[in-house]
Design a protein around this motif. Structure first.
Motif, PDB file in Angstrom:
ATOM      1  N   GLN A 104       0.887  -1.291  -0.386  1.00 21.48           N
ATOM      2  CA  GLN A 104       0.078  -0.330  -0.219  1.00 21.48           C
ATOM      3  C   GLN A 104       1.006   1.335  -0.206  1.00 21.48           C
ATOM      4  OE1 GLN A 104      -0.705   1.633   3.195  1.00 21.48           O
ATOM      5  NE2 GLN A 104      -1.156   3.609   1.802  1.00 21.48           N
ATOM      6  N   VAL A 105       1.590   0.875   0.500  1.00 24.82           N
ATOM      7  CA  VAL A 105       2.458   2.660   0.757  1.00 24.82           C
ATOM      8  C   VAL A 105       3.852   2.822  -0.191  1.00 24.82           C
ATOM      9  CG1 VAL A 105       4.549   3.136   1.375  1.00 24.82           C
ATOM     10  CG2 VAL A 105       3.570   2.515   3.492  1.00 24.82           C
ATOM     11  N   LEU A 106       4.032   1.640  -1.385  1.00 24.59           N
ATOM     12  CA  LEU A 106       4.848   1.010  -2.043  1.00 24.59           C
ATOM     13  C   LEU A 106       3.305   2.123  -3.494  1.00 24.59           C
ATOM     14  CD1 LEU A 106       7.134   0.578  -4.406  1.00 24.59           C
ATOM     15  CD2 LEU A 106       6.089  -1.494  -4.727  1.00 24.59           C
ATOM     16  N   LEU A 107       2.157   1.914  -3.497  1.00 24.64           N
ATOM     17  CA  LEU A 107       0.910   2.361  -4.250  1.00 24.64           C
ATOM     18  C   LEU A 107       1.060   3.596  -3.911  1.00 24.64           C
ATOM     19  CD1 LEU A 107      -1.149  -0.399  -4.603  1.00 24.64           C
ATOM     20  CD2 LEU A 107       0.101   0.150  -6.393  1.00 24.64           C
ATOM     21  N   ALA A 108       1.102   4.080  -2.848  1.00 21.90           N
ATOM     22  CA  ALA A 108       0.342   5.789  -2.814  1.00 21.90           C
ATOM     23  C   ALA A 108       2.390   6.025  -2.983  1.00 21.90           C
ATOM     24  CB  ALA A 108       0.524   5.251  -1.222  1.00 21.90           C
ATOM     25  N   ALA A 109       2.639   6.259  -3.238  1.00 25.39           N
ATOM     26  CA  ALA A 109       4.142   6.774  -3.477  1.00 25.39           C
ATOM     27  C   ALA A 109       3.960   7.120  -4.605  1.00 25.39           C
ATOM     28  CB  ALA A 109       5.574   5.921  -2.799  1.00 25.39           C
ATOM     29  N   VAL A 110       4.068   5.756  -5.474  1.00 24.87           N
ATOM     30  CA  VAL A 110       3.983   5.515  -6.503  1.00 24.87           C
ATOM     31  C   VAL A 110       2.511   6.258  -7.467  1.00 24.87           C
ATOM     32  CG1 VAL A 110       4.134   4.456  -9.119  1.00 24.87           C
ATOM     33  CG2 VAL A 110       5.380   3.781  -7.025  1.00 24.87           C
ATOM     34  N   GLY A 111       1.601   6.493  -6.783  1.00 21.17           N
ATOM     35  CA  GLY A 111       0.867   6.163  -7.358  1.00 21.17           C
ATOM     36  C   GLY A 111       0.369   7.563  -7.228  1.00 21.17           C
ATOM     37  N   SER A 112       1.207   8.756  -6.196  1.00 20.28           N
ATOM     38  CA  SER A 112       1.522  10.307  -5.816  1.00 20.28           C
ATOM     39  C   SER A 112       1.632  10.393  -7.480  1.00 20.28           C
ATOM     40  CB  SER A 112       1.498  10.597  -4.678  1.00 20.28           C
ATOM     41  OG  SER A 112       3.164  10.274  -5.127  1.00 20.28           O
ATOM     42  N   VAL A 113       2.692  10.281  -7.981  1.00 18.37           N
ATOM     43  CA  VAL A 113       3.643  10.999  -9.378  1.00 18.37           C
ATOM     44  C   VAL A 113       2.494  10.154 -10.211  1.00 18.37           C
ATOM     45  CG1 VAL A 113       5.297  10.293 -10.713  1.00 18.37           C
ATOM     46  CG2 VAL A 113       5.327  10.433  -8.322  1.00 18.37           C
ATOM     47  N   THR A 114       1.858   8.343 -10.872  1.00 19.67           N
ATOM     48  CA  THR A 114       1.245   8.866 -11.776  1.00 19.67           C
ATOM     49  C   THR A 114      -0.634   8.963 -11.988  1.00 19.67           C
ATOM     50  OG1 THR A 114       0.492   6.685 -10.623  1.00 19.67           O
ATOM     51  CG2 THR A 114       2.569   6.985 -11.990  1.00 19.67           C
ATOM     52  N   PHE A 115      -0.712   9.424 -10.623  1.00 20.37           N
ATOM     53  CA  PHE A 115      -2.016   9.668 -10.490  1.00 20.37           C
ATOM     54  C   PHE A 115      -2.704  10.572 -11.370  1.00 20.37           C
ATOM     55  CE2 PHE A 115      -5.661  12.512  -9.026  1.00 20.37           C
ATOM     56  CZ  PHE A 115      -6.970  11.524  -9.276  1.00 20.37           C
ATOM     57  N   GLY A 116      -2.266  11.947 -11.690  1.00 18.51           N
ATOM     58  CA  GLY A 116      -2.532  12.793 -12.864  1.00 18.51           C
ATOM     59  C   GLY A 116      -2.344  12.563 -14.341  1.00 18.51           C
ATOM     60  N   LEU A 117      -1.381  12.087 -14.497  1.00 21.06           N
ATOM     61  CA  LEU A 117      -1.050  11.245 -15.626  1.00 21.06           C
ATOM     62  C   LEU A 117      -2.163  10.647 -16.151  1.00 21.06           C
ATOM     63  CD1 LEU A 117       2.682  11.110 -15.219  1.00 21.06           C
ATOM     64  CD2 LEU A 117       1.346  13.147 -16.940  1.00 21.06           C
ATOM     65  N   THR A 118      -2.640   9.684 -15.050  1.00 23.67           N
ATOM     66  CA  THR A 118      -3.710   8.657 -15.495  1.00 23.67           C
ATOM     67  C   THR A 118      -4.637   9.254 -15.610  1.00 23.67           C
ATOM     68  OG1 THR A 118      -2.079   6.680 -14.096  1.00 23.67           O
ATOM     69  CG2 THR A 118      -4.159   6.269 -15.328  1.00 23.67           C
ATOM     70  N   ALA A 119      -4.801   9.921 -15.011  1.00 24.34           N
ATOM     71  CA  ALA A 119      -6.731  10.170 -15.105  1.00 24.34           C
ATOM     72  C   ALA A 119      -6.846  11.597 -15.912  1.00 24.34           C
ATOM     73  CB  ALA A 119      -6.674  10.779 -13.396  1.00 24.34           C
ATOM     74  N   ASN A 120      -5.869  12.645 -16.763  1.00 26.34           N
ATOM     75  CA  ASN A 120      -5.957  12.881 -17.531  1.00 26.34           C
ATOM     76  C   ASN A 120      -5.460  12.831 -19.046  1.00 26.34           C
ATOM     77  OD1 ASN A 120      -5.934  15.741 -18.598  1.00 26.34           O
ATOM     78  ND2 ASN A 120      -3.904  15.123 -19.545  1.00 26.34           N
ATOM     79  N   ALA A 121      -5.178  11.098 -18.917  1.00 27.88           N
ATOM     80  CA  ALA A 121      -5.591  10.889 -20.056  1.00 27.88           C
ATOM     81  C   ALA A 121      -6.473  10.449 -20.712  1.00 27.88           C
ATOM     82  CB  ALA A 121      -4.256   9.847 -20.001  1.00 27.88           C
TER      83      ALA A 121
END
Length: 289
Positions: A104-121
């Protein structure tokens, strides 16, 4: 009302920090090394949570023909992995808490970076919304302060003062349990009008389907014992509300329709994941008697 909101936010912070601190107190460095010793397990978790589930959210939203606000809420939720409730579900189902918290911590850390790009795409490809622009640095800092730091403190305490960690663990777990219930009640009380307004619509059902399917995907795309696999399922089912709420405020101006749909999707997701975890807990309790 502002005072109640500040209080609710404070309790949410305590819940997240206490959950991760308790998970760290119950972890050991050898156990963590064993989890990440091979690349397959974390890679599968990243694949499920950063690629498959966001696309699933898009597909479910399209399948149910959701209106724009609910469609946006579904995509924001599906694109945001690493919710702290994932570690809590690992405790509820008597699963592999160490693996669940670490993933969960790994996903939260990586997801904080990828979230905007993924949702926007996805929103751009679907032709919904006006695109989003998020302060990635602020999201990373939030994840570090609320999730990484408490987990690391608990882990260090367990490593250097194991007796202290064992004595603190029950109290930390109780704080996590109590604040968890308060957060659930607060989410319902604070957004009940928005949720009630969506009763009879397809939004609640879509959120329920997304969480149930995400639980199955997280379980299938995992390795190890059944307890660890279902723990990964619980981590996948519960998404991270923080980035999604930030996007609703920054990109959509706290539009009530988007916020209401977001609350509905998050709550219906919990309504799907919690019973699954409870059933697994009862089965495992029966296996040990």
């Amino acid at each position: 009302m502002d005072m109640l909101r500040l209080l609710f936010n404070a309790i949410t912070v305590v819940f997240i920090a206490a959950t991760m601190f308790a998970a760290g107190l119950g972890a050991t460095l050898p156990a963590l090394r064993a989890i990440f010793a091979g690349p397959l397990s974390p890679l599968l978790a990243l694949l499920a949570n950063l690629v498959v589930i966001p696309l699933l959210g898009w597909g479910v939203a399209a399948l149910f023909g959701l209106p724009a606000a609910a469609f946006i809420a579904m995509v924001l939720t599906a694109s945001s992995p690493g919710g702290p409730f994932g570690a809590k579900l690992a405790m509820v189902q008597k699963g592999d808490v160490v693996a669940g918290a670490a993933t969960q911590v790994l996903l939260a850390a990586v997801g904080s970076v990828t979230f905007g790009l993924t949702a926007n795409a996805i929103l751009t490809a679907a032709g919904v919304g006006a695109g989003i622009s998020l302060d990635v640095a602020a999201l990373v800092r939030t994840v570090a302060v609320l999730q990484l730091v408490p987990f690391a403190i608990g882990l260090i305490t367990r490593h250097y003062a194991p007796a202290t960690a064992r004595s603190w663990h029950p109290a930390a777990a109780r704080v996590s349990n109590v604040t968890f219930l308060i957060v659930l009640v607060g989410m319902l009380a604070g957004n009940w009008r928005d949720v009630v307004a969506l009763i009879g619509s397809r939004t609640l059902l879509a959120g329920f389907v997304l969480a149930g399917a995400a639980f199955a995907i997280g379980t299938v795309l995992a390795t190890g014992s059944p307890a660890r696999r279902t723990t990964m399922g619980g981590v996948a089912a519960v998404r991270n509300a923080g980035p999604a709420l930030a996007a609703a405020g920054i990109a959509f101006g706290d539009e009530p329709a988007v916020l209401g749909a977001l609350a509905a999707v998050l709550l219906s997701g919990l309504a799907a994941a919690l019973p699954i975890a409870a059933i697994l807990s009862r089965r495992r309790a029966g296996d040990t008697t």
